[in-house]
Design an enzyme around this catalytic site. Structure first.
Site, PDB file in Angstrom:
ATOM      1  N   HIS A  43      40.511  84.630  13.073  1.00 49.96           N
ATOM      2  CA  HIS A  43      39.118  84.197  13.165  1.00 49.96           C
ATOM      3  C   HIS A  43      38.290  84.739  12.019  1.00 49.96           C
ATOM      4  CE1 HIS A  43      35.897  82.446  15.674  1.00 49.96           C
ATOM      5  NE2 HIS A  43      35.136  83.354  15.071  1.00 49.96           N
ATOM      6  N   ASP A  45      34.453  83.715  10.018  1.00 51.90           N
ATOM      7  CA  ASP A  45      33.253  82.881  10.094  1.00 51.90           C
ATOM      8  C   ASP A  45      32.623  82.568   8.740  1.00 51.90           C
ATOM      9  OD1 ASP A  45      32.418  82.172  12.891  1.00 51.90           O
ATOM     10  OD2 ASP A  45      32.741  84.302  13.189  1.00 51.90           O
ATOM     11  N   GLU A 148      35.061  76.914  17.727  1.00 50.48           N
ATOM     12  CA  GLU A 148      34.681  78.088  18.514  1.00 50.48           C
ATOM     13  C   GLU A 148      33.672  77.704  19.594  1.00 50.48           C
ATOM     14  OE1 GLU A 148      33.338  82.764  17.975  1.00 50.48           O
ATOM     15  OE2 GLU A 148      32.974  81.351  16.344  1.00 50.48           O
ATOM     16  N   HIS A 175      31.975  79.406  24.054  1.00 56.82           N
ATOM     17  CA  HIS A 175      31.396  80.505  23.282  1.00 56.82           C
ATOM     18  C   HIS A 175      30.623  81.335  24.298  1.00 56.82           C
ATOM     19  CE1 HIS A 175      29.011  82.632  20.117  1.00 56.82           C
ATOM     20  NE2 HIS A 175      30.236  82.695  19.613  1.00 56.82           N
ATOM     21  N   HIS A 221      36.007  84.810  24.380  1.00 53.89           N
ATOM     22  CA  HIS A 221      34.687  84.396  24.882  1.00 53.89           C
ATOM     23  C   HIS A 221      34.682  83.853  26.309  1.00 53.89           C
ATOM     24  CE1 HIS A 221      32.072  84.903  21.335  1.00 53.89           C
ATOM     25  NE2 HIS A 221      33.100  84.517  20.604  1.00 53.89           N
ATOM     26  N   HIS A 242      40.056  86.470  18.720  1.00 47.88           N
ATOM     27  CA  HIS A 242      39.312  87.646  18.237  1.00 47.88           C
ATOM     28  C   HIS A 242      38.760  88.418  19.430  1.00 47.88           C
ATOM     29  CE1 HIS A 242      36.434  84.363  18.533  1.00 47.88           C
ATOM     30  NE2 HIS A 242      35.389  85.135  18.293  1.00 47.88           N
ATOM     31  N   ASP A 311      37.297  88.753  12.762  1.00 51.07           N
ATOM     32  CA  ASP A 311      35.924  88.275  13.007  1.00 51.07           C
ATOM     33  C   ASP A 311      35.011  88.544  11.818  1.00 51.07           C
ATOM     34  OD1 ASP A 311      34.030  86.904  14.451  1.00 51.07           O
ATOM     35  OD2 ASP A 311      33.764  88.414  16.007  1.00 51.07           O
TER      36      ASP A 311
END
Length: 418
Positions: A43, A45, A148, A175, A221, A242, A311
């Site tokens: 993961h 971003d 995600e 999420h 999540h 993650h 992450d």
């Protein structure tokens, strides 16, 4: 002793003062291992940063991924960190749910594809385990796409299938918000209500369709009940792209031990998150704290269940020693210092993810004769007021008003009557 020998000894002593000799040896060993088995991280971003900073305009001079310095991720850092595979998150926030989530997600998918097109010497967009292995051979970063949050499909199986065709290879079921068919982790903190006790009947259909497509199910999540429902029902192994260990940090974003044991029995994978708040449950952390989480998952679920899910570029606080994507070798060196074998390190770096991916692909093959799921979610289960009813009833084209939206006209009607 010659002057040259004295200088060499002085240099060696200086190095040992900065980094213990055994530590230097472990780092050199980590670098050697990672030249043939680079890390596949679950993961990152960076696409979200490209949206926030540059509105996805990759050809702006300041968006140059070779020169970009104020992010956790750029091309030189990826090279230094021996990153051989990366699931790029095409994250869009929960406030897009029932609004423009699908459009926003498509734009983020497009960004990942354009990264591969703009930097073909570095990134190779791939869609399967064989593609990852080929990227290793070509010394490129195998670039995969992860959605995600289930809000990105807007409760549509057709959107899910379309995302798959566009290269999406995992979807995080939620999420930090419930969807009309799955409960998120904030249910366990009491901040969100329990709505589905894991997955609704439509949520199970989404799971089945992901298994049929060969899309990896990601349980980062989600609520604990959602974790257990999925692990009990999925035909393929799953990942936590993650997340860390709840026993070491009691954030509900982490994975409790009873679920870790289910992960082991399902031959699934927990890719350890580096975010301080999920590592120490505090504002600060150290590299060794992350290694503690990897040790814990190894102890409870086995080394075959451990992976890396940094992450990066999605969090605000990272451990000392893991400040950016160049630092993976330092973490591998720490694992070696803790007597992880070379074979175990290679499993955590890439082989575990490749095993899960290949099994997901095998399940897809066994389900080739299965027709796509076509039954849509019940209209009454959808949220938001800006929806048409096409296909649901004879009232095609009529938007459903929420109960709140009916209060004012009802009050006016009552005033006229009474």
């Amino acid at each position: 002793m010659s002057v040259g020998s004295v200088r060499a000894l002085a240099l060696a002593l200086a190095l040992c003062l900065v980094l213990p000799c055994t530590g230097q040896q472990h780092l050199e060993e980590a670098e050697r291992i990672m030249t043939t088995t680079p890390v596949v991280d679950g993961h990152n971003d960076l696409p979200w940063q490209l949206l926030k900073r540059f509105n996805n305009q990759l050809q702006l001079p300041e968006a140059n991924l070779t020169l970009l310095n104020d992010t956790h991720t750029n091309i030189p850092k990826l090279r230094s960190g021996h990153v051989g595979g990366q699931f790029w998150s095409v994250y869009v926030p929960c406030d897009t749910q029932n609004k423009d989530a699908v459009k926003r997600t498509l734009e983020q998918i497009d960004v990942v594809h354009r990264m591969c097109e703009l930097y073909p010497e570095t990134f190779a967009c791939v869609v399967d385990s064989a593609g990852i292995e080929q990227a290793f051979k070509d010394n490129k970063v195998a670039s995969l796409i992860g959605v995600e949050g289930g809000h990105s499909i807007d409760s549509s199986l057709g959107v899910l299938r379309t995302f798959y065709r566009l290269g999406v290879r995992y979807m995080t079921l939620t999420h930090s918000c419930n969807t009309p068919w799955a409960d998120n982790w904030l249910v366990d903190t009491g901040d969100d209500p329990v709505q589905h006790h894991g997955l609704s009947s439509f949520g199970l259909t989404v799971l089945e369709e992901m298994n049929r497509l060969g899309m990896i199910v990601d349980l980062a999540h989600v609520s604990v009940e959602t974790m257990k429902v999925v692990l009990n029902h999925s035909k393929a192994p799953v990942i936590f792209s993650h997340s860390s260990a709840y026993t070491l940090c009691s954030s509900r974003r982490n994975v409790p031990d009873d679920v870790l044991r289910m992960v082991a029995s399902k031959e699934s994978l927990v890719m350890i998150n580096f975010y301080n708040a999920y590592v120490t449950c505090g504002d600060t952390a150290k590299l060794t704290d992350v290694a503690d989480h990897m040790d814990h998952v190894k102890k409870v679920a086995g080394v075959q269940s451990v992976g890396f899910g940094g992450d990066y570029d999605g969090v605000t606080g990272l451990p000392t020693g893991l400040e950016d994507v160049s630092k993976y070798p330092a973490l591998v060196a720490e694992l070696l210092a803790r007597n992880w074998t070379e074979a175990e390190v290679k499993q955590a770096l890439a082989e575990n993810l490749l095993r899960v991916f290949k099994k997901v692909e095998e399940v897809k093959t066994t389900l080739q004769g299965t027709a796509p799921r076509e039954t849509p979610i019940a209209f009454e289960e959808l949220e938001g007021t800006c929806r048409t009813r096409y296909g649901y009833s004879d009232g095609a084209g009529t938007a459903r008003l929420s109960p709140a939206a009916l209060v004012l006209p009802l009050a006016l009607l009552l005033s006229l009557l009474f």
